[in-house]
Structures are given as C-alpha cells and as structure tokens.
Design a protein around this motif. Structure first.
Motif, short mmCIF file in Angstrom:
data_model
loop_
_atom_site.label_atom_id
_atom_site.label_comp_id
_atom_site.label_asym_id
_atom_site.label_seq_id
_atom_site.Cartn_x
_atom_site.Cartn_y
_atom_site.Cartn_z
N VAL A 180 0.93 -1.22 -0.05
CA VAL A 180 0.08 -0.03 0.04
C VAL A 180 0.77 1.32 0.03
O VAL A 180 0.66 2.13 -0.73
CB VAL A 180 -0.75 -0.15 1.23
N SER A 181 1.85 1.24 0.80
CA SER A 181 2.97 2.32 0.87
C SER A 181 3.41 2.70 -0.54
O SER A 181 3.45 3.90 -0.73
CB SER A 181 3.83 2.45 1.81
N TYR A 182 4.04 1.77 -1.20
CA TYR A 182 4.77 1.71 -2.46
C TYR A 182 3.83 2.41 -3.59
O TYR A 182 3.99 3.17 -4.45
CB TYR A 182 5.22 0.45 -2.92
N ARG A 183 2.46 1.74 -3.46
CA ARG A 183 1.23 2.16 -4.48
C ARG A 183 0.94 3.92 -4.24
O ARG A 183 0.99 4.71 -5.33
CB ARG A 183 -0.03 1.53 -4.16
N PHE A 184 1.03 4.27 -2.82
CA PHE A 184 0.83 5.50 -2.52
C PHE A 184 1.84 6.37 -3.02
O PHE A 184 1.82 7.56 -3.63
CB PHE A 184 0.63 5.67 -1.25
N PHE A 185 3.26 5.86 -2.99
CA PHE A 185 4.29 6.48 -3.43
C PHE A 185 4.26 6.72 -4.83
O PHE A 185 4.43 7.90 -5.18
CB PHE A 185 5.56 5.77 -2.86
N TRP A 186 4.00 5.90 -5.81
CA TRP A 186 3.81 5.87 -7.10
C TRP A 186 2.86 6.83 -7.58
O TRP A 186 2.97 7.56 -8.47
CB TRP A 186 3.99 4.74 -7.68
N ALA A 187 1.69 6.83 -7.18
CA ALA A 187 0.44 7.64 -7.19
C ALA A 187 1.07 9.08 -7.18
O ALA A 187 0.79 9.85 -7.81
CB ALA A 187 -0.64 7.32 -6.40
N VAL A 188 1.59 9.43 -5.81
CA VAL A 188 1.92 10.91 -5.64
C VAL A 188 3.29 11.36 -6.65
O VAL A 188 2.89 12.54 -7.19
CB VAL A 188 2.28 11.11 -4.36
N THR A 189 3.85 10.32 -6.66
CA THR A 189 5.17 10.75 -7.57
C THR A 189 4.56 11.08 -9.19
O THR A 189 5.17 11.91 -9.89
CB THR A 189 6.01 9.57 -7.77
N LEU A 190 3.51 10.24 -9.57
CA LEU A 190 3.29 10.46 -10.99
C LEU A 190 2.22 11.56 -11.10
O LEU A 190 1.92 12.03 -12.42
CB LEU A 190 2.41 9.13 -11.51
#
Length: 388
Positions: free
Chosen positions: A26-36
C-alpha cells in the motif's frame, strides 16, 4: 497554486516515510501515485496546448479609433478528453473587448465549443495586434499552468477618430485674426479682387477689402488661391516604445482633424504642412475637401529621423507669399527652433496658436506673453470638446 504544490510535496515526503517505516504494497502504491501526479499533469498540459483550437475574427481589419467593431472568438475541444482551466488573455494596452469578463476559466468537454460575440474597440491610431493575446491552461489539480501565445493574432489598421467641434475657444476668434490689419499683409492688389456680383460664392468674399471699400469685394479664382491660415504638424517620433508614442501621435492627429473640420465647416481655407519623406502640403478650400483631407491625415507617418529643425526650416521657407495671417502648430515637445520661429512671426504681426499634446507639465520659459500667441496643452486622454 503554490499551496497545492506544497501539499503535493508534503504528500510525497509522507509517502517516502511510509515506505521507510512500513514497506508494504500500500505504501509503495501511494508513493508512485503521488510521484506520477506531477509528470502526468504536465503531459496533460502539453497535450491541451498542442490540441486546443482557437478561432477569432474581426469584422474589418481597417477600423477607426474609439469606434466598436464586431468581433468574436471560439474555443473548441476536438479531442476525446475534457479540457479544464482554460483562460483567455486579451491584448489590452491599445484595445479592449467590450463586456469581456476577466478571470473566467472555461471547461470544455469532448466536442464542446464556446463562442463569444462582442465588440472590439481600438484606442489609438496605428497598426498593432488586437484580440486574443494568449491562452493560459491549468491542469486538473491546479499544480501547473502553461501560457500559449496565440500565433494567429489579428493586426488591426486603425485610422484616427474625427471629433466634430461645434464651438471652439481657440478657433472662434480666428476670423478676427484673418480680418485684422497686419503689418505683414497690406491690402490685396486690385487684380486679385473685384466687386461682388450676384451668384458669386460667398466664401470668396474678401472682408477686409470690403470693409475698406464699403462694398462687397470678392477674390478672383485666378492663379494660386491664397489661404489665411496654415497648420504645421510635427511628425518626429520622440520614443521607440509603442506604449509611449502611440497615444501622443494619435491625439495629435485627432487635434489636426478636429481643427481642420471646424475650419472647413466655416468656409475658412487652410493648408497643412508636415514632413514625410519630404515636406508635404495639403490645402482645404471648401467643406467638400474634408474627406480627402481625412485620407491625407490617415496616411501621415511619424519617424525618429525627422528633425524639427529641418521641418520648421522648410515650413518657414514656404510661408513667403502664402497670404497667411494665422499659423497653428501641433507639437508634442516645444523646441528651441520653434521658439525662434514663433518670435519672428509675432514680430511680423502674425497670429499664433500652439496645441501641445503631452501628459507632462508644459513649460514655455522662452515664450513671452503676447496677445497674438495662444498656447493650449492637450493631454492624451482629454476630450477635445471644450478644450480646443
């Protein structure tokens, strides 16, 4: 917009902390969502700028300053995704669009089009761009904005406005100047005049000779017709910045047209002198000559290389034998050569009227007080009615 960027940066830092301390999917998906979010928003903006359609039309490229001209523009979305946050910026220095709301963001769904019908008003005479200046596009999240300069800007060719003067403080008494005895002008020689006959044009009446002879005397229509008044227009451009010289040049031509229309309407003949590629002269003998005179004024150009010394010298050389007793000067700056010329004209018994077009405080230290010389300061935004 800055606040939203700070929020996005805070979320990105929070996603890094979540990865560091939690490390779950979940934390990795959150990171990539914010980054993109940032890159995708920027790609979206580029797509909008490249695919966005703008159409605009001015009813006539040739128009008159101060007069509304029908105008419309069209915003159109021909793609399959929505365009949001579209703002339109207009050229506003030299023109304006009537009833145009500021700051509106247009949102166009796929296939949508927005049409705005209104009027466009050009403020000054000249040739310059009008209408839509640029488009400002903002992404869905309000993080970035791109300005898209309109490559199809309309260049209007604007003619000067003609102000009709019903009365004039400086011109109403010109007839007195023209009739007054002047040491520079004796009575017109007899061959140039004759006794009035029924059917003669009353504009040919020679009032000074009539007063002396105690009967109506008219001028003969032979040879070169003499004018009682001459106008000098200074065509030197004093600045390289369009926002500085355009209002002044526009007002100078408005003054010339207003004065010329007033004189022509009262049957007072006059000649206009200005330096173009060479010294140019245009004569008005009757009200029917005013339309050609307007066209002449519309095509007058200004240039930085046109020194006032050359223009005034050539103007003075043409004064000999003109029969003028009044001289009007339309200037934007008083020059030493002008001071010297007016002093010589005053000593010779001529009447002088000076229209100085400027927004600065006018100072005439070299001009002594004289009943034969009148000076009128004309601000660029002032109405001519009641001022001239």
């Amino acid at each position: 917009m800055k606040i939203r960027r700070f929020i996005l940066a805070g979320l990105w830092l929070a996603s890094l902390a979540a990865i560091s301390f939690l490390g779950n999917p979940v934390s990795y998906r959150f990171f990539w969502a914010v980054t993109l979010i940032g890159p995708l928003s920027f790609v979206y903006l580029l797509t909008v700028v490249l695919r966005f359609k703008l159409y605009q039309q001015l009813e006539s490229r040739s128009c008159v300053s101060g007069q509304p001209v029908p105008y419309f523009f069209v915003l159109q979305n021909e793609d399959r995704f929505a365009f949001v946050g579209i703002r339109v910026k207009m050229f506003s220095s030299f023109s304006y669009v009537e009833d145009m709301p500021e700051g509106i963001e247009y949102q166009l769904l796929p296939g949508d089009r927005f049409v705005w019908h209104t009027n466009l008003v050009c403020k000054y005479r000249g040739e310059y761009e009008v209408g839509v200046k640029e488009i400002v596009a903002t992404d869905f999240f309000g993080l970035f904005s791109l300005r898209y300069k309109n490559p199809g800007a309309i260049k209007a060719l604007v003619s000067p406005r003609c102000v009709r003067l019903h009365s004039s403080k400086t011109l109403n008494s010109l007839a007195d100047y023209l009739l007054r005895e002047s040491p520079a002008h004796d009575a017109v020689p007899a061959p140039d005049v004759r006794e009035y006959m029924p059917g003669d044009d009353i504009r040919l009446l020679h009032w000074r000779a009539s007063a002396k002879a105690q009967k109506l005397i008219v001028r003969n229509r032979t040879g070169e017709e003499k004018h009682g008044l001459a106008i000098f227009l200074d065509t030197r451009r004093f600045s390289q910045k369009q926002q500085e010289f355009l209002p002044v040049e526009n007002k100078m031509l408005e003054v010339l047209l207003a004065v010329g229309g007033f004189l022509a309407g009262r049957g007072i003949g006059f000649s206009t002198h200005c330096l173009q590629s060479e010294m140019t002269e245009f004569c008005v003998r009757s009200p029917q000559d005013f339309e050609p005179f307007y066209q002449f004024c519309s095509h007058i150009t200004f240039g930085e290389e046109r020194a006032p010394q050359k223009a005034l010298s050539q103007f003075e050389s043409r004064l000999q034998g003109t029969g003028c007793s009044v001289f009007l000067f339309i200037l934007h700056q008083p020059e030493n050569e002008f001071f010297a010329l007016t002093e010589r004209l005053i000593r010779a018994g001529f009447g002088i009227v000076v229209y100085l077009v400027t927004d600065q405080k006018a100072d005439f230290p070299n001009l002594s007080a004289n009943e034969r010389r009148r000076i009128v300061t004309v601000p660029t935004q002032a109405p001519l009615e009641g001022l001239l």
